[in-house]
Design a protein around this motif. Structure first.
Motif, PDB file in Angstrom:
ATOM      1  N   VAL A   1      27.822  59.787  51.198  1.00 37.12           N
ATOM      2  CA  VAL A   1      28.789  59.521  50.129  1.00 37.12           C
ATOM      3  C   VAL A   1      28.122  58.751  48.991  1.00 37.12           C
ATOM      4  CG1 VAL A   1      30.893  58.261  49.526  1.00 37.12           C
ATOM      5  CG2 VAL A   1      30.771  59.568  51.663  1.00 37.12           C
ATOM      6  N   LEU A   2      27.296  57.795  49.378  1.00 35.72           N
ATOM      7  CA  LEU A   2      26.579  57.038  48.359  1.00 35.72           C
ATOM      8  C   LEU A   2      25.708  57.959  47.504  1.00 35.72           C
ATOM      9  CD1 LEU A   2      25.796  54.360  47.105  1.00 35.72           C
ATOM     10  CD2 LEU A   2      24.070  54.074  48.904  1.00 35.72           C
TER      11      LEU A   2
ATOM     12  N   ALA B   1      26.307  61.044  46.781  1.00 37.41           N
ATOM     13  CA  ALA B   1      27.175  61.766  45.850  1.00 37.41           C
ATOM     14  C   ALA B   1      27.613  60.876  44.694  1.00 37.41           C
ATOM     15  CB  ALA B   1      28.401  62.298  46.585  1.00 37.41           C
ATOM     16  N   LEU B   2      27.895  59.631  45.000  1.00 34.76           N
ATOM     17  CA  LEU B   2      28.363  58.724  43.948  1.00 34.76           C
ATOM     18  C   LEU B   2      27.239  58.364  42.972  1.00 34.76           C
ATOM     19  CD1 LEU B   2      30.697  56.255  45.875  1.00 34.76           C
ATOM     20  CD2 LEU B   2      31.313  58.248  44.493  1.00 34.76           C
TER      21      LEU B   2
ATOM     22  N   LYS C   1      28.414  59.796  37.964  1.00 36.33           N
ATOM     23  CA  LYS C   1      29.392  58.726  37.856  1.00 36.33           C
ATOM     24  C   LYS C   1      30.783  59.235  38.230  1.00 36.33           C
ATOM     25  CE  LYS C   1      30.931  55.222  34.541  1.00 36.33           C
ATOM     26  NZ  LYS C   1      32.322  55.374  35.006  1.00 36.33           N
ATOM     27  N   ALA C   2      31.421  58.536  39.141  1.00 38.23           N
ATOM     28  CA  ALA C   2      32.747  58.951  39.581  1.00 38.23           C
ATOM     29  C   ALA C   2      33.815  58.275  38.731  1.00 38.23           C
ATOM     30  CB  ALA C   2      32.951  58.588  41.048  1.00 38.23           C
TER      31      ALA C   2
ATOM     32  N   ARG D   1      37.654  56.839  37.895  1.00 43.24           N
ATOM     33  CA  ARG D   1      38.619  56.064  38.668  1.00 43.24           C
ATOM     34  C   ARG D   1      39.506  56.982  39.506  1.00 43.24           C
ATOM     35  NH1 ARG D   1      41.572  51.269  38.209  1.00 43.24           N
ATOM     36  NH2 ARG D   1      42.709  51.133  40.186  1.00 43.24           N
TER      37      ARG D   1
ATOM     38  N   GLU E   1      38.873  59.879  40.607  1.00 47.14           N
ATOM     39  CA  GLU E   1      38.131  60.495  41.698  1.00 47.14           C
ATOM     40  C   GLU E   1      37.972  59.524  42.871  1.00 47.14           C
ATOM     41  OE1 GLU E   1      35.187  64.199  41.090  1.00 47.14           O
ATOM     42  OE2 GLU E   1      35.101  62.525  39.709  1.00 47.14           O
ATOM     43  N   LEU E   2      37.717  58.275  42.537  1.00 45.89           N
ATOM     44  CA  LEU E   2      37.589  57.271  43.591  1.00 45.89           C
ATOM     45  C   LEU E   2      38.899  57.140  44.372  1.00 45.89           C
ATOM     46  CD1 LEU E   2      35.567  54.538  41.669  1.00 45.89           C
ATOM     47  CD2 LEU E   2      34.734  56.085  43.445  1.00 45.89           C
TER      48      LEU E   2
ATOM     49  N   GLU F   1      41.118  59.405  44.702  1.00 47.63           N
ATOM     50  CA  GLU F   1      41.281  60.627  45.487  1.00 47.63           C
ATOM     51  C   GLU F   1      40.504  60.521  46.802  1.00 47.63           C
ATOM     52  OE1 GLU F   1      40.196  63.997  43.186  1.00 47.63           O
ATOM     53  OE2 GLU F   1      40.790  65.454  44.729  1.00 47.63           O
ATOM     54  N   ILE F   2      39.316  59.972  46.709  1.00 49.11           N
ATOM     55  CA  ILE F   2      38.492  59.816  47.908  1.00 49.11           C
ATOM     56  C   ILE F   2      39.145  58.819  48.876  1.00 49.11           C
ATOM     57  CG2 ILE F   2      36.271  59.015  48.782  1.00 49.11           C
ATOM     58  CD1 ILE F   2      35.039  60.004  46.130  1.00 49.11           C
ATOM     59  N   ARG F   3      39.668  57.748  48.321  1.00 52.92           N
ATOM     60  CA  ARG F   3      40.317  56.741  49.184  1.00 52.92           C
ATOM     61  C   ARG F   3      41.509  57.354  49.916  1.00 52.92           C
ATOM     62  NH1 ARG F   3      39.316  53.023  44.937  1.00 52.92           N
ATOM     63  NH2 ARG F   3      37.739  51.480  45.533  1.00 52.92           N
TER      64      ARG F   3
ATOM     65  N   LEU G   1      41.946  60.372  50.630  1.00 54.89           N
ATOM     66  CA  LEU G   1      41.399  61.324  51.589  1.00 54.89           C
ATOM     67  C   LEU G   1      40.977  60.602  52.871  1.00 54.89           C
ATOM     68  CD1 LEU G   1      38.906  63.894  50.190  1.00 54.89           C
ATOM     69  CD2 LEU G   1      38.473  62.869  52.402  1.00 54.89           C
ATOM     70  N   LEU G   2      40.390  59.439  52.714  1.00 54.92           N
ATOM     71  CA  LEU G   2      39.975  58.657  53.880  1.00 54.92           C
ATOM     72  C   LEU G   2      41.187  58.215  54.696  1.00 54.92           C
ATOM     73  CD1 LEU G   2      37.212  56.402  52.268  1.00 54.92           C
ATOM     74  CD2 LEU G   2      36.854  58.272  53.877  1.00 54.92           C
TER      75      LEU G   2
ATOM     76  N   GLN H   1      33.543  65.383  43.783  1.00 59.95           N
ATOM     77  CA  GLN H   1      33.042  64.428  44.758  1.00 59.95           C
ATOM     78  C   GLN H   1      33.988  64.271  45.939  1.00 59.95           C
ATOM     79  OE1 GLN H   1      32.487  61.752  41.549  1.00 59.95           O
ATOM     80  NE2 GLN H   1      30.288  61.554  41.905  1.00 59.95           N
TER      81      GLN H   1
ATOM     82  N   TYR I   1      31.170  50.036  44.545  1.00 56.63           N
ATOM     83  CA  TYR I   1      30.834  50.981  43.475  1.00 56.63           C
ATOM     84  C   TYR I   1      31.742  50.746  42.271  1.00 56.63           C
ATOM     85  CZ  TYR I   1      30.040  55.406  41.075  1.00 56.63           C
ATOM     86  OH  TYR I   1      29.747  56.366  40.139  1.00 56.63           O
TER      87      TYR I   1
END
Lengths: 130, 130
Positions: A101-102, A104-105, A109-110, A112, A114-115, A117-119, A121-122, B97, B125
């Motif tokens: 993941v790191l 990809a980041l 640049k990701a 806000r 996108e971040l 969205e990832i959270r 997803l987790l 991402q 990040y």
DNA sequence: TTGACACGACGAAGACGTTCGTAGTAAAGT
DNA sequence: ACTTTACTACGAACGTCTTCGTCGTGTCAA
């Protein structure tokens, strides 16, 4: 029951073609050629040959009922992505998902959004495996 | 000031070698051969040839002051991982991402600890880019 | 009907990746 | 001194990837 063996990892040129078919849905060689041509020069027969080989390999399946054969992926986009991600994860990141993941980041640049969205997803992932 | 051009993406066999050098630090061909041999059969000269080619490509640099040449990566592990992740991100995941992360998670079940590690990574990040 | 066109099949060429055998050479052991 | 061992260098073989030209055939329009 026939168990189709897993197709091999798509090569670079093959992945370009898969990307087109993933976004367009079942496509003819001409469809794919037109799409790829927009980004880089390519002969029609080059795409044709590649797609024929991909059909042999089990990456694409084709419907020959029409004069212009229609191709579609044998495996879902998700399946192929999982294979590719898993392969790189093991071979370049020692299996560490955090490092993956790191990677990809740091590659891009990701935003806000996108971040977030990832959270999300987790969270859902954790909910599903609990 | 000389700007060394970016080395090409390492191939599969080359990545195996990089993985060894990343974990061992500067290594001789014998070191790498012994490490790789543990997982799969490989001739010494095969590894030698690959590492020579990698030096030509700019993937490895070598110190010839000793009889047994010592090789080390030209680029850091992080740099190479970023390249590989970025490449796959663009070519297979349309630059998303979130989908990339999903791919990693679906490829292999993530432990609770790993998920926490990823979350922490996201926080840091975001802190860094704010 | 004939000519222009679209399509698939195929062969071949060239680049690249991977593997290995052989040769040459320096160092180390007997 | 001589043999064995540990290296590097190199060439060759083989497979795969990628590209393209050519051919045969079917389709459609004038």
């Amino acid at each position: 029951m026939i168990k189709t063996p897993d197709p091999p990892r798509p090569t670079d040129a093959e992945l370009d073609i898969l990307a087109v078919v993933w976004s367009r849905g079942p496509s003819t060689v001409r469809d794919v050629h037109d799409a790829i041509r927009r980004r880089k020069p390519a002969q029609y027969t080059t795409i044709l040959k590649l797609m024929q080989i991909m059909a042999e390999k089990g990456l694409l399946r084709r419907d020959e009922s029409e004069r212009a054969h229609v191709y579609e992926p044998c495996r879902t986009k998700e399946w192929t992505r999982r294979q590719l991600a898993g392969d790189l994860l093991e071979r370049a990141f020692g299996g560490s998902q955090a490092n993956f993941v790191l990677g990809a980041l740091s590659a891009r640049k990701a935003s806000r959004a996108e971040l977030d969205e990832i959270r999300q997803l987790l969270d859902e992932y954790e909910k599903g495996t609990r």
